[in-house]
Motif scaffolding. Structure first.
Motif, PDB file in Angstrom:
ATOM      1  N   ASP A 450       9.670  -2.498  13.504  1.00 17.51           N
ATOM      2  CA  ASP A 450      10.137  -1.160  14.108  1.00 17.51           C
ATOM      3  C   ASP A 450      11.008  -0.428  13.166  1.00 17.51           C
ATOM      4  OD1 ASP A 450      10.534   0.803  15.713  1.00 17.51           O
ATOM      5  OD2 ASP A 450      11.511   0.016  17.400  1.00 17.51           O
ATOM      6  N   GLU A 451      10.853  -0.148  11.974  1.00 19.28           N
ATOM      7  CA  GLU A 451      11.865   0.278  10.895  1.00 19.28           C
ATOM      8  C   GLU A 451      11.143   1.525  10.327  1.00 19.28           C
ATOM      9  OE1 GLU A 451      14.648  -0.254  10.707  1.00 19.28           O
ATOM     10  OE2 GLU A 451      15.425  -2.354  12.059  1.00 19.28           O
ATOM     11  N   SER A 452      11.645   1.691   9.070  1.00 21.19           N
ATOM     12  CA  SER A 452      10.907   2.727   8.141  1.00 21.19           C
ATOM     13  C   SER A 452       9.679   2.158   7.566  1.00 21.19           C
ATOM     14  CB  SER A 452      11.810   3.503   7.291  1.00 21.19           C
ATOM     15  OG  SER A 452      12.470   2.513   6.511  1.00 21.19           O
ATOM     16  N   VAL A 453       9.108   3.095   6.875  1.00 22.12           N
ATOM     17  CA  VAL A 453       8.164   2.797   5.805  1.00 22.12           C
ATOM     18  C   VAL A 453       8.764   1.820   4.833  1.00 22.12           C
ATOM     19  CG1 VAL A 453       6.279   3.483   4.144  1.00 22.12           C
ATOM     20  CG2 VAL A 453       6.256   4.449   6.658  1.00 22.12           C
ATOM     21  N   ARG A 454       9.848   2.357   4.133  1.00 20.14           N
ATOM     22  CA  ARG A 454      10.410   1.692   3.062  1.00 20.14           C
ATOM     23  C   ARG A 454      10.731   0.304   3.583  1.00 20.14           C
ATOM     24  NH1 ARG A 454      14.128   4.929   2.656  1.00 20.14           N
ATOM     25  NH2 ARG A 454      13.606   6.016   0.846  1.00 20.14           N
ATOM     26  N   ARG A 455      11.590  -0.048   4.637  1.00 14.43           N
ATOM     27  CA  ARG A 455      11.936  -1.152   5.154  1.00 14.43           C
ATOM     28  C   ARG A 455      10.592  -2.306   5.445  1.00 14.43           C
ATOM     29  NH1 ARG A 455      17.044  -0.020   9.049  1.00 14.43           N
ATOM     30  NH2 ARG A 455      18.537   0.236   7.377  1.00 14.43           N
ATOM     31  N   ASN A 456       9.467  -1.582   5.623  1.00 13.60           N
ATOM     32  CA  ASN A 456       8.415  -2.613   5.936  1.00 13.60           C
ATOM     33  C   ASN A 456       7.793  -2.965   4.712  1.00 13.60           C
ATOM     34  OD1 ASN A 456       7.155  -2.886   8.843  1.00 13.60           O
ATOM     35  ND2 ASN A 456       8.070  -1.169   8.960  1.00 13.60           N
ATOM     36  N   VAL A 457       7.761  -1.894   3.701  1.00 13.02           N
ATOM     37  CA  VAL A 457       7.282  -2.295   2.587  1.00 13.02           C
ATOM     38  C   VAL A 457       8.069  -3.523   1.630  1.00 13.02           C
ATOM     39  CG1 VAL A 457       6.435  -1.647   0.101  1.00 13.02           C
ATOM     40  CG2 VAL A 457       5.991  -0.281   2.081  1.00 13.02           C
ATOM     41  N   ALA A 458       9.313  -3.062   1.634  1.00 14.32           N
ATOM     42  CA  ALA A 458      10.278  -4.082   0.725  1.00 14.32           C
ATOM     43  C   ALA A 458      10.934  -5.107   1.760  1.00 14.32           C
ATOM     44  CB  ALA A 458      11.387  -3.167   0.209  1.00 14.32           C
ATOM     45  N   PHE A 459       9.884  -5.746   2.587  1.00 18.93           N
ATOM     46  CA  PHE A 459       9.997  -6.699   3.619  1.00 18.93           C
ATOM     47  C   PHE A 459      11.310  -7.793   3.313  1.00 18.93           C
ATOM     48  CE2 PHE A 459       9.047 -10.271   6.388  1.00 18.93           C
ATOM     49  CZ  PHE A 459       8.859  -9.713   7.688  1.00 18.93           C
ATOM     50  N   GLY A 460      12.249  -7.651   4.035  1.00 19.36           N
ATOM     51  CA  GLY A 460      13.499  -8.906   3.775  1.00 19.36           C
ATOM     52  C   GLY A 460      14.364  -8.649   2.632  1.00 19.36           C
ATOM     53  N   VAL A 461      14.270  -7.188   2.125  1.00 24.49           N
ATOM     54  CA  VAL A 461      15.173  -6.883   1.047  1.00 24.49           C
ATOM     55  C   VAL A 461      16.219  -6.008   1.698  1.00 24.49           C
ATOM     56  CG1 VAL A 461      15.461  -5.688  -1.376  1.00 24.49           C
ATOM     57  CG2 VAL A 461      13.367  -7.069  -0.528  1.00 24.49           C
ATOM     58  N   SER A 462      17.576  -6.050   1.081  1.00 26.38           N
ATOM     59  CA  SER A 462      18.637  -5.196   2.005  1.00 26.38           C
ATOM     60  C   SER A 462      18.524  -3.931   1.409  1.00 26.38           C
ATOM     61  CB  SER A 462      19.895  -5.908   1.484  1.00 26.38           C
ATOM     62  OG  SER A 462      19.868  -6.098   0.046  1.00 26.38           O
ATOM     63  N   ASP A 463      18.785  -2.735   2.092  1.00 29.54           N
ATOM     64  CA  ASP A 463      18.627  -1.494   1.822  1.00 29.54           C
ATOM     65  C   ASP A 463      19.233  -1.002   0.354  1.00 29.54           C
ATOM     66  OD1 ASP A 463      17.502  -1.104   4.256  1.00 29.54           O
ATOM     67  OD2 ASP A 463      19.393  -0.087   4.992  1.00 29.54           O
ATOM     68  N   GLU A 464      20.382  -1.782  -0.187  1.00 25.90           N
ATOM     69  CA  GLU A 464      20.844  -1.512  -1.486  1.00 25.90           C
ATOM     70  C   GLU A 464      20.143  -2.042  -2.560  1.00 25.90           C
ATOM     71  OE1 GLU A 464      23.313  -4.857   0.457  1.00 25.90           O
ATOM     72  OE2 GLU A 464      22.543  -2.998   0.975  1.00 25.90           O
ATOM     73  N   GLN A 465      19.271  -2.859  -2.260  1.00 24.25           N
ATOM     74  CA  GLN A 465      18.613  -3.586  -3.220  1.00 24.25           C
ATOM     75  C   GLN A 465      17.032  -3.001  -3.138  1.00 24.25           C
ATOM     76  OE1 GLN A 465      19.133  -7.642  -2.224  1.00 24.25           O
ATOM     77  NE2 GLN A 465      20.724  -7.850  -3.979  1.00 24.25           N
ATOM     78  N   ILE A 466      16.421  -2.169  -2.415  1.00 21.50           N
ATOM     79  CA  ILE A 466      15.161  -1.879  -2.315  1.00 21.50           C
ATOM     80  C   ILE A 466      14.848  -0.753  -3.570  1.00 21.50           C
ATOM     81  CG2 ILE A 466      13.567  -0.079  -0.960  1.00 21.50           C
ATOM     82  CD1 ILE A 466      14.653  -1.263   1.333  1.00 21.50           C
ATOM     83  N   ASP A 467      14.158  -1.028  -4.457  1.00 20.79           N
ATOM     84  CA  ASP A 467      13.643  -0.101  -5.389  1.00 20.79           C
ATOM     85  C   ASP A 467      12.561   0.800  -5.072  1.00 20.79           C
ATOM     86  OD1 ASP A 467      12.658   0.977  -7.748  1.00 20.79           O
ATOM     87  OD2 ASP A 467      12.851  -0.974  -9.018  1.00 20.79           O
ATOM     88  N   ASP A 468      12.842   2.086  -4.831  1.00 19.17           N
ATOM     89  CA  ASP A 468      12.031   3.128  -4.212  1.00 19.17           C
ATOM     90  C   ASP A 468      10.552   3.141  -5.229  1.00 19.17           C
ATOM     91  OD1 ASP A 468      13.249   3.261  -2.166  1.00 19.17           O
ATOM     92  OD2 ASP A 468      13.784   5.497  -2.511  1.00 19.17           O
ATOM     93  N   ALA A 469      10.910   3.086  -6.526  1.00 15.00           N
ATOM     94  CA  ALA A 469       9.714   3.445  -7.632  1.00 15.00           C
ATOM     95  C   ALA A 469       8.873   2.012  -7.149  1.00 15.00           C
ATOM     96  CB  ALA A 469      10.386   3.118  -9.025  1.00 15.00           C
ATOM     97  N   ARG A 470       9.122   0.856  -6.848  1.00 17.17           N
ATOM     98  CA  ARG A 470       8.516  -0.131  -6.722  1.00 17.17           C
ATOM     99  C   ARG A 470       7.637   0.052  -5.343  1.00 17.17           C
ATOM    100  NH1 ARG A 470      11.426  -5.836  -7.959  1.00 17.17           N
ATOM    101  NH2 ARG A 470       9.195  -6.449  -7.538  1.00 17.17           N
ATOM    102  N   VAL A 471       8.368   0.596  -4.505  1.00 23.95           N
ATOM    103  CA  VAL A 471       7.724   0.848  -3.213  1.00 23.95           C
ATOM    104  C   VAL A 471       6.545   1.861  -3.261  1.00 23.95           C
ATOM    105  CG1 VAL A 471       8.136   1.853  -0.749  1.00 23.95           C
ATOM    106  CG2 VAL A 471       9.982   0.369  -1.718  1.00 23.95           C
ATOM    107  N   TRP A 472       6.851   3.006  -3.937  1.00 24.83           N
ATOM    108  CA  TRP A 472       5.676   3.876  -4.060  1.00 24.83           C
ATOM    109  C   TRP A 472       4.562   3.573  -5.025  1.00 24.83           C
ATOM    110  CZ3 TRP A 472       5.275   7.875  -1.259  1.00 24.83           C
ATOM    111  CH2 TRP A 472       6.356   8.407  -0.891  1.00 24.83           C
ATOM    112  N   GLN A 473       4.849   2.493  -5.903  1.00 23.28           N
ATOM    113  CA  GLN A 473       3.834   2.041  -6.683  1.00 23.28           C
ATOM    114  C   GLN A 473       3.038   0.995  -5.877  1.00 23.28           C
ATOM    115  OE1 GLN A 473       5.357  -1.036  -9.607  1.00 23.28           O
ATOM    116  NE2 GLN A 473       3.414  -0.759 -10.568  1.00 23.28           N
ATOM    117  N   ALA A 474       3.593   0.442  -4.990  1.00 27.01           N
ATOM    118  CA  ALA A 474       3.015  -0.592  -3.869  1.00 27.01           C
ATOM    119  C   ALA A 474       2.107   0.177  -2.984  1.00 27.01           C
ATOM    120  CB  ALA A 474       3.806  -1.515  -3.367  1.00 27.01           C
ATOM    121  N   LEU A 475       2.747   1.289  -2.644  1.00 31.22           N
ATOM    122  CA  LEU A 475       1.797   2.177  -1.609  1.00 31.22           C
ATOM    123  C   LEU A 475       0.780   2.850  -2.434  1.00 31.22           C
ATOM    124  CD1 LEU A 475       4.913   3.792   0.246  1.00 31.22           C
ATOM    125  CD2 LEU A 475       3.296   2.303   1.266  1.00 31.22           C
TER     126      LEU A 475
END
Length: 601
Positions: A450-475
């Protein structure tokens, strides 16, 4: 009792035991200042009643001379101020003691619940197959709370009040041994009688209360978790009835505990008043003149005022200790679980993280046998096959053939009874597998936070360590990027509990993006399309096919449309490999597979 003490001290770390020792020292100081406050009342009331005592008592006379006070009235004013200061200091010490006790208990609750959750997450997956999640959640929350506030805190209260009682008793024995011993014997007899009665009453309810509480939490969790089915099948009354029957059983135990906790105050109050009246009679029969017993009577009255809540707290603490013992047993049992999965050393994880691209992504099963603990029937029997780098393999079979168990073994969630599972050139039985790096996983029913798309893709990764470029690549690889870009909040879009704001196909694509975020060389699809409609299934299969070659793919399915796209098929039947090869080869050579294809058409 020895076993209980060992059990209690077993939940403390070395540092916490030193803190506990400091608390005991503070308890001794608190008990001493309590007695000091009561003891100073005797000379104070004595000089108020008879100022001549200032000159007759050697200690008071020396203090009077040392301070240079010239009148008895000023000395009495000084004594009053001194007594007030003593009580302020006494209560200040007690306030520090209570604050320290509360801090110790709260910090222990935090560390215990965190420690248990860590152990549950690190425990073998087989443990979670045997235990209900409601039981584990209750242990982490309710049982830990009962251990700290219902067992540890009462234990500290018990020690504190026993020290206070012991010192007050010593003071009263010094003042008048006979009367003090008589009152003490009377209160001890009543206390032992109450404890004997309470023990019998509690033994009937304490275990039942916890058992009913677990069942009530389980039914509530199931009712809300299956809310759609509950409404569709109009099963509200069924779940309500199941919950209410268990919550009534739980509340009955709590009611008995609450009643027994409050009863001692009534008994002790009656006993104390009766004892004081008997004390007056006894002292009058010895002294005759009531004026001579006023200071003594005042001390005993003040002691009684302090003793009454102490005795009440002691009995209530013992009741709480008995009632919460099952929670302590549950918590200490689960604290024996390992904190880290077997073989999953930090050094090994760092080494494997450092060069994931240099490891061979081949997968192999070599003579694997597996059955669930305590079961006689084998789920997998002598399973052997290998997958080359970049190959797409389908594992096909009827329900109950062992497909999902094979996937769990591959993921390192289960360990084979015999044989080896090789992943990335490593025997998963020899070293814990950092599956986020080496294996991507797409289940049939992905758990959507029950979170954002970002947190669901980067499952188990803290917000400051999420790489948005990798999130978009995975999506984008999951063919879900364009849809997310069209959303008003993009990656910050909240998807709702269990992804209720997304369609079934969108939840599945989100799960695929999650599996691809860490760029694993191996991806497992476990019945990933079995709950989708044909159109969505075809789109997801297109997505899977698009990954072929760049990833090693294992597609566990009974849907043959997905299997037909794979390079090779392993056909499982009753836990054994019945046939292996390309789709056309199996169709021609294996009658069972051919009949399965015919049934699907």
């Amino acid at each position: 009792m020895k076993a209980l003490i060992h059990q209690v001290f077993g939940i403390f770390s070395r540092q916490e035991r030193f803190r506990l020792l400091g608390l005991v020292t503070l308890m001794l100081l608190g008990a001493w200042v309590e007695v000091l406050g009561i003891g100073l009342v005797i000379p104070f009331l004595g000089i108020l009643n008879n100022p001549a005592l200032i000159h007759e008592n050697p200690v008071l006379r020396w203090l009077y001379t040392f301070l240079g006070i010239q009148s008895e009235v000023r000395f009495m004013i000084f004594s009053t101020c001194a007594l007030v200061l003593v009580f302020i200091v006494k209560n200040g010490v007690l306030a520090i003691l209570y604050f320290s006790q509360a801090g110790f208990v709260v910090s222990k609750e935090v560390s215990l619940s965190s420690d248990l959750l860590t152990r549950y997450l690190a425990a073998p997956y087989a443990l979670h197959l045997d235990r209900n999640s409601a039981d584990l959640i209750r242990t982490v929350t309710t049982d830990v709370s009962r251990v700290t506030t219902g067992f540890l805190q009462p234990m500290l209260i018990l020690v504190t009040e026993l020290l206070v009682l012991a010192m007050i008793a010593a003071l009263l024995i010094y003042i008048n041994p006979l009367i003090a011993l008589l009152v003490g014997a009377m209160m001890s007899t009543i206390g032992l009688f109450l404890m004997r009665y309470f023990k019998a009453a509690l033994s009937e309810y304490r275990h039942d209360s916890r058992r009913f509480g677990i069942q009530a939490q389980k039914w509530a969790s199931q009712a809300l978790g299956a809310l759609k089915e509950v409404k569709v099948f109009r099963a509200e009354s069924y779940f309500n009835s199941a919950y209410e029957s268990n919550i009534h059983g739980y509340s009955k135990g709590v009611r008995v505990f609450t009643f027994l906790s409050q009863t001692p105050r009534l008994v002790v109050e009656t006993l104390a008043v009766s004892s004081m009246l008997l004390l007056v009679v006894a002292i009058l029969s010895q002294e005759g003149d009531v004026r001579n017993i006023v200071p003594l009577l005042a001390v005993f009255a003040l002691a009684a005022i302090r003793i009454m809540p102490s005795v009440t707290r002691i009995i209530a603490a013992i009741i709480s200790l008995r009632f919460c013992r099952p929670a302590l047993d549950s918590v200490t049992r689960d604290l024996l679980l390992p904190q880290r999965a077997s073989g999953d050393s930090q050094e090994a994880v760092v080494e494997m993280d450092a060069t994931p691209e240099t490891l061979d992504s081949a997968v192999g099963f070599e003579g694997v046998w597996y059955r669930h603990p305590g079961m006689e029937q084998w789920i997998l029997k002598d399973v052997s096959f290998h997958i080359a780098r970049g190959e797409c393999l389908a594992v096909v079979g009827h329900s109950g053939a062992g497909k999902s168990t094979l996937a769990d073994l591959l993921l390192g969630l289960l360990e084979p009874d015999f044989g080896k599972v090789i992943v990335a050139g490593v025997d998963t039985g020899d070293i814990g597998l950092n599956s986020r790096i080496h294996i991507g996983y797409v289940p049939q029913h992905p758990y959507v936070l029950d979170e954002s798309v970002r947190r669901n893709v980067a499952f188990g990764v803290s917000d400051e360590q999420i790489d948005d470029a990798r999130v978009w690549q995975a999506l984008d690889m999951a063919r879900f990027g364009d849809k997310v870009r069209s959303m008003e909040n993009g990656l910050n879009t909240e998807v709702g509990e269990r992804g209720v704001k997304l369609s079934g196909g969108e939840r599945q694509r989100l799960s695929i993006a999650r599996a691809l975020y860490f760029d694993p060389p191996i991806v497992v699809f476990d019945e990933a399309t079995s709950s989708l409609d044909q159109h969505t299934e075809r789109e997801i299969n297109d997505t899977i096919s698009g990954l072929a070659g760049s990833k090693t793919l294992i597609v566990v399915t009974h849907r043959l449309a997905a299997a037909a796209r794979c390079d090779r098929i392993v056909f499982l039947e009753r836990g054994s490999i019945r046939a292996e090869g390309k789709f056309e080869t199996l169709y021609e050579s294996c009658p069972t597979f051919r009949s399965m294809v015919g049934a699907a058409q």
